[in-house]
Scaffold this active site. Structure first.
Site, PDB file in Angstrom:
ATOM      1  N   ASP A  43      13.788  -0.797 -14.459  1.00 46.23           N
ATOM      2  CA  ASP A  43      14.718  -1.849 -14.024  1.00 46.23           C
ATOM      3  C   ASP A  43      15.120  -2.764 -15.171  1.00 46.23           C
ATOM      4  OD1 ASP A  43      14.628  -0.902 -11.401  1.00 46.23           O
ATOM      5  OD2 ASP A  43      12.950  -2.184 -10.865  1.00 46.23           O
ATOM      6  N   ARG A  72       3.089 -12.920  -9.557  1.00 49.59           N
ATOM      7  CA  ARG A  72       4.482 -13.366  -9.690  1.00 49.59           C
ATOM      8  C   ARG A  72       4.623 -14.873  -9.964  1.00 49.59           C
ATOM      9  NH1 ARG A  72       4.714  -8.932 -11.183  1.00 49.59           N
ATOM     10  NH2 ARG A  72       5.819  -7.231 -10.172  1.00 49.59           N
ATOM     11  N   ASP A 121       9.292  -9.342  -4.211  1.00 51.18           N
ATOM     12  CA  ASP A 121       9.187 -10.018  -5.496  1.00 51.18           C
ATOM     13  C   ASP A 121      10.382 -10.905  -5.807  1.00 51.18           C
ATOM     14  OD1 ASP A 121       6.681  -9.182  -6.107  1.00 51.18           O
ATOM     15  OD2 ASP A 121       7.287  -7.553  -7.432  1.00 51.18           O
ATOM     16  N   SER A 166       7.356   3.978  -8.219  1.00 51.58           N
ATOM     17  CA  SER A 166       7.487   2.558  -8.535  1.00 51.58           C
ATOM     18  C   SER A 166       6.087   1.979  -8.601  1.00 51.58           C
ATOM     19  CB  SER A 166       8.312   1.845  -7.450  1.00 51.58           C
ATOM     20  OG  SER A 166       8.375   0.458  -7.723  1.00 51.58           O
TER      21      SER A 166
END
Length: 403
Positions: free
Chosen positions: A16, A95, A124, A176
């Site tokens: 990404d 995060r 996220d 992923s």
């Protein structure tokens, strides 16, 4: 778009974020500063600077966040006993830690925006953006997955290949994944169908662990020491939180501990299926819970168990930087004043078997609980039962017309 002159990108070097750098330059014409938060993803940081610069970033910051992550995000969730549907919050706790680092660099660099590579389907995006809103409320946020025409990971790979961006993945192994000191998650490909059994014994699938059936036939004993709810030592050796987690990852991984396969309820409304490896974390949660059975009174333990669900949902839902999470932390800290002691576990083929638990603050009295002679007066139970059962007795008498 012309208002954005400088953008800070949450950069992992994965698929990404690798394609986001050229995409930002093509579509926003801005300087891109890449920021990677090291929360224990190990080899994923290798060659990151060269890759970021080659794909168009003006510079790369690699922030050492491991101790901050372990001490200020992981340990509080251990103390709280916070689990989201058996998931130990490995991505969710990282995060806000990373986002705080992003904000610090964005303010230092005078950036106009912060960009992340989270998809519009996941949790996220919420976690990053709520953290930015809490710490830098005026900062613009760019989320390419909500803007660009790319619709799948296959199209991302095509974009990368067209822009000569080197990738460590291919179309066949394109899971992923999210990796840090606490866990490794696997999503996508064959895992998208819950009918498919994960290929635990396939080489390369598990990275932090072995499957229980591949674990040694001989058990491993480990002693974990806690002070006021925080882990402080392994087998008598004092260590900081990060080193304790590294060590337990090694021991737990070797014994097939902490592998779960779940379908969880995402914040955005859909169900998703994932496999998580959390070897050290699973051991720490279990050991901490065992110690609390000695050290917490019944009412406190039961209320704390209820509030742990609220705590987990706050963390999962991106609400780390909120007054309620801080208030719950204050409650948890109060409950942990006497959660000090040692727990010995036997690790064997995916199982954690309780071997021993001791504490100087234990509320357990062998003298009271024994089946042998003790100071406990068993006749006291008669009056207790009469009073406790009085409402039940009165209701029955009323129904019989005998009041």
């Amino acid at each position: 778009m012309s208002e954005i002159k400088k953008c800070v990108l949450a950069y992992s070097g994965g698929l990404d974020t690798s394609i986001i750098i050229p995409w930002l330059k093509e579509n926003y014409g801005c300087e891109v500063i890449a920021v990677s938060g090291n929360v224990g993803q190990a080899d994923e940081l290798e060659g990151l600077e060269e890759k970021a610069l080659k794909t168009g970033a003006s510079k790369l910051y690699v922030l050492d966040l491991i101790d901050d992550y372990c001490e200020n995000y992981i340990v509080p969730t251990i103390k709280a006993g916070a689990k989201y549907e058996t998931y130990l919050l490995g991505t969710a706790t990282a995060r806000p830690c990373i986002a705080k680092g992003l904000v610090d660099i964005a303010l230092k660099e005078g950036a106009d925006a912060i960009c992340h590579g989270c998809t519009g389907k996941g949790n996220d995006q919420v976690r990053f953006e709520l953290a930015v809103k809490a710490l830098a409320p005026q900062m613009k946020i760019i989320a390419p997955w909500r803007e660009w025409s790319i619709k799948s990971r296959e199209e991302e790979i095509e974009y990368a290949e067209a822009h000569n961006i080197p990738l460590k993945i291919n179309r066949e192994t394109n899971y992923s994944k999210d990796k840090n000191i606490w866990h490794l998650s696997h999503e996508g490909l064959d895992l998208e169908d819950p009918a498919n059994e994960p290929t635990y014994n396939k080489k390369g699938f598990l990275e932090m662990s072995v499957s229980p059936e591949m674990a040694p036939d001989k058990p491993t004993y480990v002693e974990i020491e806690f002070e006021k709810g925080a882990p402080v030592a392994i087998d008598g050796v004092k260590m900081k939180a990060a080193d304790i987690i590294w060590k337990l990852n090694e021991l737990g991984g070797a014994n097939g501990i902490g592998i779960i396969d779940i379908v969880e309820n995402r914040l955005v409304g859909m169900k998703c299926r994932g496999v998580y490896e959390t070897p050290g974390g699973t051991i720490l949660y279990h050991a901490h819970q065992v110690l609390e059975t000695l050290c917490l009174d019944k009412q406190t333990a039961h209320l704390k168990e209820q509030l742990s669900v609220t705590y987990a949902e706050l963390v999962y839902n991106g609400q780390w930087f909120t007054p309620l999470r801080e208030a719950l932390d204050a409650f948890v800290e109060s409950t942990q004043k006497h959660v000090t002691g040692k727990v010995v576990l036997k690790l064997y083929k995916g199982n954690m078997i309780n071997a021993s638990v001791t504490s100087p603050y234990s509320l357990y009295s062998e003298n009271i609980a024994t089946f042998g002679e003790s100071d406990y007066n068993q006749k006291d139970a008669e009056g207790f039962i009469n009073l406790w059962g009085l409402p039940i007795k009165v209701k029955a008498l009323m129904e019989q017309g005998k009041l």
